[in-house]
Write a protein that holds these residues in place. Structure first.
Motif, PDB file in Angstrom:
ATOM      1  N   LEU A  67       0.844  -1.184   0.000  1.00 14.41           N
ATOM      2  CA  LEU A  67       0.000   0.000   0.000  1.00 14.41           C
ATOM      3  C   LEU A  67       0.884   1.241   0.000  1.00 14.41           C
ATOM      4  CD1 LEU A  67      -2.408  -1.169   2.835  1.00 14.41           C
ATOM      5  CD2 LEU A  67      -2.946  -1.094   0.387  1.00 14.41           C
ATOM      6  N   PRO A  77      -3.344   0.433  -3.675  1.00 12.80           N
ATOM      7  CA  PRO A  77      -2.601  -0.821  -3.783  1.00 12.80           C
ATOM      8  C   PRO A  77      -1.414  -0.681  -4.730  1.00 12.80           C
ATOM      9  CG  PRO A  77      -4.630  -0.946  -5.051  1.00 12.80           C
ATOM     10  CD  PRO A  77      -4.649   0.370  -4.334  1.00 12.80           C
ATOM     11  N   ALA A  97       1.103  -4.904   2.522  1.00 13.13           N
ATOM     12  CA  ALA A  97      -0.295  -5.152   2.867  1.00 13.13           C
ATOM     13  C   ALA A  97      -0.332  -6.042   4.111  1.00 13.13           C
ATOM     14  CB  ALA A  97      -1.007  -5.822   1.689  1.00 13.13           C
TER      15      ALA A  97
END
Length: 137
Positions: A67, A77, A97
């Motif tokens: 991220l 993302p 993430a």
């Protein structure tokens, strides 16, 4: 000219004052003419603190899923193969993430100004969904 051979040991843990969670950095090229290149591997959930760069930053996602977030926006993302340009002075953070490791190469231009830790609420905010633009033509 500076040559950094692939077999030179230069890996160090990320500075606790600049990261949340486990991160390991490889100083590919130390500060040279205002350019610093590091490859950083983040454990799941690990991330940088808020920061900005004097002349911007380029990120290349080498492996995994993560991220990135600009202050005032939702996290975006990032995946293997992505390139990211962060303009000068843009306050941001980046990292893995919650369910994936992330390795990226960071090319930082000029000085880096570190700030406060990313709160769990900021990290856990729903990531923005990138619109698929392949059908727009």
């Amino acid at each position: 000219m500076i040559i950094r051979h692939a077999n030179e040991s230069r890996v160090a843990p990320g500075k606790a004052s600049n990261f949340t969670g486990d991160a390991v950095g490889d100083s590919v090229l130390p500060a040279t003419d205002g350019v610093i290149i590091n490859t950083v591997t983040f454990a799941p959930g690990a991330r940088t603190h808020w920061h900005h760069h004097e002349h911007g930053q380029i990120l290349r996602v080498d492996a995994g899923y993560g991220l990135i977030c600009t202050h005032g926006r939702s996290p975006e993302p990032i995946r293997t193969g992505d390139w990211i340009w962060i303009p000068p002075g843009e306050r941001h953070w980046h990292g893995a993430a919650p369910d994936s490791f992330l390795t990226h190469t960071a090319i930082s231009l000029g000085s880096t100004v570190w700030s406060d830790e990313v709160t769990p609420a900021e990290y856990e905010a729903t990531p923005s969904e990138k619109k698929d633009t392949t059908d727009d033509h």
